[in-house]
Scaffold this active site. Structure first.
Site, PDB file in Angstrom:
ATOM      1  N   SER A   4       0.841  -1.202   0.000  1.00 19.00           N
ATOM      2  CA  SER A   4       0.000   0.000   0.000  1.00 19.00           C
ATOM      3  C   SER A   4       0.873   1.247   0.000  1.00 19.00           C
ATOM      4  O   SER A   4       1.639   1.482   0.945  1.00 19.00           O
ATOM      5  CB  SER A   4      -0.904   0.013   1.231  1.00 19.00           C
ATOM      6  N   HIS A  19      -1.179  -1.155  -4.335  1.00 24.29           N
ATOM      7  CA  HIS A  19      -2.451  -0.859  -3.669  1.00 24.29           C
ATOM      8  C   HIS A  19      -2.508   0.639  -3.389  1.00 24.29           C
ATOM      9  O   HIS A  19      -1.600   1.213  -2.767  1.00 24.29           O
ATOM     10  CB  HIS A  19      -2.559  -1.656  -2.367  1.00 24.29           C
ATOM     11  N   HIS A  25      -8.328   1.311  -4.198  1.00 27.24           N
ATOM     12  CA  HIS A  25      -9.296   1.086  -3.113  1.00 27.24           C
ATOM     13  C   HIS A  25      -9.961   2.419  -2.788  1.00 27.24           C
ATOM     14  O   HIS A  25      -9.328   3.313  -2.227  1.00 27.24           O
ATOM     15  CB  HIS A  25      -8.520   0.515  -1.904  1.00 27.24           C
ATOM     16  N   MET A  37     -12.159   4.658  -0.761  1.00 24.78           N
ATOM     17  CA  MET A  37     -12.859   4.915   0.505  1.00 24.78           C
ATOM     18  C   MET A  37     -13.563   6.252   0.369  1.00 24.78           C
ATOM     19  O   MET A  37     -13.231   7.238   1.041  1.00 24.78           O
ATOM     20  CB  MET A  37     -11.839   4.899   1.656  1.00 24.78           C
ATOM     21  N   MET A  75      -9.029   8.362  -0.158  1.00 18.28           N
ATOM     22  CA  MET A  75      -9.907   8.716   0.971  1.00 18.28           C
ATOM     23  C   MET A  75     -10.466  10.122   0.783  1.00 18.28           C
ATOM     24  O   MET A  75      -9.737  11.017   0.359  1.00 18.28           O
ATOM     25  CB  MET A  75      -9.110   8.678   2.274  1.00 18.28           C
ATOM     26  N   ASP A  98      -4.761   3.768  -1.923  1.00 15.22           N
ATOM     27  CA  ASP A  98      -5.868   4.082  -1.019  1.00 15.22           C
ATOM     28  C   ASP A  98      -6.358   5.505  -1.225  1.00 15.22           C
ATOM     29  O   ASP A  98      -5.648   6.458  -0.910  1.00 15.22           O
ATOM     30  CB  ASP A  98      -5.402   3.909   0.437  1.00 15.22           C
ATOM     31  N   MET A 107     -11.876  -5.676   4.894  1.00 14.10           N
ATOM     32  CA  MET A 107     -11.080  -4.800   5.758  1.00 14.10           C
ATOM     33  C   MET A 107     -10.801  -5.545   7.062  1.00 14.10           C
ATOM     34  O   MET A 107     -11.723  -6.011   7.730  1.00 14.10           O
ATOM     35  CB  MET A 107     -11.835  -3.501   6.077  1.00 14.10           C
ATOM     36  N   ASP A 112      -6.956  -6.471   3.835  1.00 14.87           N
ATOM     37  CA  ASP A 112      -6.339  -5.140   3.928  1.00 14.87           C
ATOM     38  C   ASP A 112      -6.377  -4.624   5.364  1.00 14.87           C
ATOM     39  O   ASP A 112      -7.448  -4.350   5.903  1.00 14.87           O
ATOM     40  CB  ASP A 112      -7.102  -4.188   2.994  1.00 14.87           C
TER      41      ASP A 112
HETATM   42  C1  DX5 Z   1      -6.538   1.551   5.457  1.00 17.73           C
HETATM   43  C2  DX5 Z   1      -6.057   1.217   4.061  1.00 17.73           C
HETATM   44  C3  DX5 Z   1      -4.982   0.212   4.020  1.00 17.73           C
HETATM   45  C4  DX5 Z   1      -3.740   0.583   4.748  1.00 17.73           C
HETATM   46  C5  DX5 Z   1      -3.068  -0.673   5.184  1.00 17.73           C
HETATM   47  O1  DX5 Z   1      -7.651   2.367   5.370  1.00 17.73           O
HETATM   48  O2  DX5 Z   1      -7.127   0.704   3.288  1.00 17.73           O
HETATM   49  O3  DX5 Z   1      -4.694  -0.163   2.683  1.00 17.73           O
HETATM   50  O4  DX5 Z   1      -2.855   1.345   3.979  1.00 17.73           O
HETATM   51  O5  DX5 Z   1      -1.992  -0.321   5.959  1.00 17.73           O
HETATM   52  P1  DX5 Z   1      -1.313  -1.318   6.994  1.00 17.73           P
HETATM   53  O6  DX5 Z   1      -0.823  -2.503   6.224  1.00 17.73           O
HETATM   54  O7  DX5 Z   1      -0.249  -0.482   7.563  1.00 17.73           O
HETATM   55  O8  DX5 Z   1      -2.378  -1.725   8.002  1.00 17.73           O
HETATM   56 ZN    ZN Z   2      -6.611  -0.192   1.282  1.00 16.35          ZN
END
Ligand code: DX5
Ligand code: ZN
Length: 217
Positions: A8, A33, A66, A68, A37, A35, A137, A175
């Protein structure tokens, strides 16, 4: 050994993003990956289209995006246009999930659904056959570096049964809080794709950590 590792970039060094992208290109990792947000669906804000476009310019492996964000339908085409190969949307952030999945298919991206830790996997019973990926998750979304929620193992088992029962080809992606301490058990339980942020980028040697994680799965 077909299990995939998806580092990620949320935990990457944004001041040295190109260096970290090249590191993943040269490593045994399988996907990037990414993320996204929006500060509404989750309390945090990460990055948007210009950054993803830059990642695509340098990345030599698929981009697993991903989302969010609330009501992701509004932006699916733009994510495709900046290079997304796989897009996952949250079950909790979409009203007409079937329509959203059809839209992703029409854009020719792999279509995935994400479930928060409290969301029951059986809610996917009537859509699972259409999905390429289900992301579970294993922390509450919004931040990297959180502790893994143990109930995830039971969700993986239930989801695996559902996938087999419905003859779905969906991959199970996990994840949050994934690392050397649990990655073996996760694949044994049925996970296909493992996301790792802090475990990779918090390591002294991220490339060696990727090698170690891949060797374990
Ligand atoms: C959290 C993200 C994850 C996050 C995982 O909201 O969706 O992808 O980056 O990070 P680690 O592996 O550090 O838990
Ligand atoms: Zn993620």
């Amino acid at each position: 050994m077909s299990h995939k590792l998806a580092p990620s970039l949320l935990s990457a060094d944004f001041g040295n993003l190109q260096r970290d992208i090249e590191m993943i290109n040269n490593s045994q990792a399988d996907w990037f990956h990414i993320d996204v947000m929006d500060g509404m669906f989750v309390p945090n804000i990460s990055f948007g289209f210009p950054v993803i476009k830059y990642i695509q310019k340098h990345a030599k492996k698929p981009l697993d995006v991903h989302l969010m964000i609330m009501d992701p339908d509004r932006y699916l085409k733009q994510f495709k246009d900046v290079g997304a190969d796989i897009i996952t949307v949250h079950y909790e952030a979409v009203t007409h999930l079937h329509r959203t999945i059809q839209l992703m298919k029409s854009l020719d991206v792999q279509a995935g659904v994400v479930l928060n830790p409290h969301t029951n996997v059986m809610l996917l019973e009537d859509i699972i056959a259409d999905l390429d990926v289900v992301l579970l998750m294993s922390v509450n979304p919004g931040y990297g570096g959180q502790s893994f929620i143990e109930n995830t193992y039971s969700k993986i088992s239930k989801l695996k049964d559902l996938i087999i029962q419905k003859n779905s080809k969906a991959l199970i992606e996990i994840d949050g809080g994934v690392g050397t301490h649990n990655i073996q058990k996760l694949v044994t339980t049925g996970a296909d794709v493992l996301v790792a942020g802090n475990a990779v980028f918090g390591a002294d040697d991220p490339m060696e950590m990727i090698k170690l994680l891949k060797k374990t799965i």
